[in-house]
Design an enzyme around this catalytic site. Structure first.
Site, short mmCIF file in Angstrom:
data_model
loop_
_atom_site.label_atom_id
_atom_site.label_comp_id
_atom_site.label_asym_id
_atom_site.label_seq_id
_atom_site.Cartn_x
_atom_site.Cartn_y
_atom_site.Cartn_z
N ASP A 1 0.85 -1.19 0.00
CA ASP A 1 0.00 0.00 0.00
C ASP A 1 0.89 1.24 0.00
O ASP A 1 1.74 1.42 0.88
CB ASP A 1 -0.92 -0.01 1.23
N THR B 1 -3.39 5.28 -4.08
CA THR B 1 -2.31 6.06 -3.47
C THR B 1 -1.01 5.94 -4.27
O THR B 1 -0.32 6.94 -4.51
CB THR B 1 -2.06 5.62 -2.02
N THR B 2 -0.69 4.72 -4.71
CA THR B 2 0.53 4.53 -5.50
C THR B 2 0.40 5.22 -6.85
O THR B 2 1.36 5.84 -7.34
CB THR B 2 0.82 3.04 -5.69
N ASP C 1 -9.20 -0.62 2.05
CA ASP C 1 -9.21 0.00 0.73
C ASP C 1 -10.44 -0.43 -0.06
O ASP C 1 -11.10 0.39 -0.71
CB ASP C 1 -7.94 -0.38 -0.04
#
Length: 553
Positions: free
Chosen positions: A63, A96-97, A394
């Site tokens: 994550d 997020t990445t 998530d």
């Protein structure tokens, strides 16, 4: 000639480090690139995990927000990436990445312009224009699911949850956990969808397939005394009393001195303490409570007292669990037993205590006042369960957003390539420096499908050429082509393959990444102040009424 020399003017404290100009912007871009390279290999279904050790604690995760937070980045410009990853995680829960990589790629594309002398504000203006066009086109590409039947909408939510779990540790069991996630979100109030009403409890041992969903609230059995085993462990439609009150005999927190002249007076003090605790217990029993929960301790005397009267009690209940029980059952947390009445009690359809692995859990099911759910997560190693919990979080956030937004797009890099094609086409219609900057924005969008292909072990150059060809054909057929990590060709229609994501995830990622890139490009100077000297430390003061040493007359 010395009279013609300009005097040196010092505005900052001696030792202050200052960096400014074009070199400072390039240095900030290089720092951001170094941070993005750390999380780059985690993107996509075949992304790798990172093991991060902070003292005795070891965390295994892919994550982006978790990794960046644990890295403890100290570079001021690189910290911006950490902040946007956290913002994306809090707002949407996934992507997020992607946000981090997109921001870094935008800066990478802007670096040649800065080095060639183009003013950063011109680059920023071009990026914001490209963002405006991309968001407008993204809205047009989004597929509305609000008119679908309930079953069709549920199938869409399942596909979105599976797409979110594709790149996580639970990818091999995504069908099982996507069902749990969607069922948990469906139990919430559709007008509120409060994330806090979905609890995740970790129980070490067993297989991940032993995980289950509780239609209500569940929490681990709290510390209890001997009389606890004599209490009933199952109730139907019970009256639940919620307290923030101690029910035990204890010593005073403050030192106190009581002078007595006779032993009988000491006995009177002891009898008064027992009378107070018994008075509280009698009030609770007479009010009709069948289950008593308290945030503070419930002692052995109260435990045995309740057991003799077929009442279940639990003390030291965690704050978050007590609040969930309060919202679910409709009860009110009381700080005193004075005025206690059945109107302040909550209720549920069924309460029972069950054995889960090596732990015992208290389950409150069929709560009428508020819809809530709890996922009990099983697994082997503690690191595995923690990463599984982050993965489920998530997926829950994605399903919630899909519930609210009702719009989806195809994943696998398809929407990024389609937006890139559109921006390249638009760039041909403008002139000047803006044309190059918009074209660079379009090129930066390709980092998502290219990285997904690289992390899957595919030939990224070949894959990107195939995808550009498909998207150049235009129309509905080529629009949704993205990276296929399972097929031989490496590309597929990700919409037909049910690789779906809420459009809000992409919208938020584009906005956050562009704003972060513009913020870093607008910084042309960094001032780092030295640490405080000894003269800033607090000086020792003399005794009251007397001057300090060395100042006496």
């Amino acid at each position: 000639m010395s009279q013609f020399l300009q005097p040196t003017i010092l505005l900052l404290r001696e030792g202050t480090d200052t960096s400014q100009g074009r070199a400072q912007i390039v240095s900030n871009i290089n720092a951001v690139q170094a941070v993005a390279d750390v999380v780059k290999s985690t993107l996509g279904p075949r992304g790798m995990d990172k093991m991060i050790q902070t003292g005795p604690k070891v965390t295994i995760s892919n994550d982006g927000a978790t990794i960046l937070n644990l890295l403890e980045v100290v570079h001021p410009a690189a910290r911006v990436l950490v902040d946007i990853a956290k913002s994306q995680d809090d707002e949407v829960g996934d992507g997020t990445t992607s946000t981090t990589l997109l921001a870094a790629e935008l800066l990478k594309e802007a670096k040649p312009f800065i080095e060639e002398g183009i003013h950063p504000q011109i680059v920023i203006q071009g990026y914001r224009k490209a963002l405006e066009l991309a968001l407008e086109k993204l809205e047009g590409f989004s597929i509305n699911i609000s008119r679908d039947s309930p079953q069709e909408k549920r199938d869409t939510l399942l596909k979105c949850a599976q797409t979110a779990l594709n790149s996580k540790l639970l990818a091999n069991t995504k069908q099982f956990f996507s069902e749990l996630v969607v069922s948990a979100v469906e139990k919430l109030d559709p007008n509120i969808l409060d994330r806090d009403l979905i609890g995740i409890k970790n129980v070490t041992g067993g297989s991940v397939n032993d995980s289950f969903l509780v239609d209500g609230v569940a929490f681990k059995k709290t510390f209890s005394y001997a009389g606890f085993e004599q209490q009933p462990k199952r109730f139907e439609n019970p009256k639940i009393c919620l307290l923030n009150l101690e029910l035990e005999l204890k010593s005073e927190k403050e030192n106190a001195e009581i002078r007595i002249e006779k032993p009988e007076e000491y006995q009177q003090i002891v009898d008064a303490e027992w009378a107070l605790i018994y008075e509280k217990l009698d009030i609770i029993v007479k009010a009709g409570a069948q289950i008593v929960l308290s945030k503070l301790p419930i002692g052995d005397l109260a435990t045995q007292y309740f057991a003799d009267r077929n009442i279940f009690c639990a003390g030291r209940v965690p704050q978050e669990d007590l609040l969930r029980v309060q919202k679910a059952t409709g009860g009110q947390v009381q700080t005193t037993v004075n005025g206690l009445n059945p109107e302040t009690f909550g209720t549920c359809g069924l309460f029972e205590e069950v054995q889960v692995g090596a732990e015992r859990y208290n389950l409150f099911k069929n709560c009428p006042q508020s819809r809530t759910a709890t996922i009990v997560l099983r697994g082997g190693a503690e690191q595995f369960i923690q990463e599984a919990e982050r993965s489920l979080n998530d997926a829950i956030m994605i399903v919630r957003r899909c519930f609210k937004a009702n719009k989806i797009v195809a994943g696998g890099g398809a929407i990024e390539l389609e937006l890139s094609r559109y921006l390249r086409h638009y760039a041909r219609s403008v002139t000047g420096k803006t044309q190059y900057i918009v074209n660079s924005f379009a090129k930066a969008l390709e980092v998502i499908p290219r990285t997904i292909a690289e992390n899957a072990g595919l030939n990224s150059i070949e894959i990107m050429n195939k995808l550009r060809q498909r998207h150049a054909q235009g129309g509905e057929e080529g629009r949704w082509y993205g990276v296929d990590i399972n097929g031989a060709s490496g590309v597929c229609d990700t919409h037909s393959s049910f690789v779906w994501e809420p459009s809000l995830v992409k919208r938020n990622a584009l906005c956050s990444a562009t704003e972060a890139a513009c913020a870093i490009l607008s910084i042309d100077e960094t001032v780092k102040n030295p640490k405080s000297d000894q003269d800033t430390k607090m000086k020792p003061r003399g005794q009251p009424g007397r001057p300090p040493m060395g100042m006496r007359r």
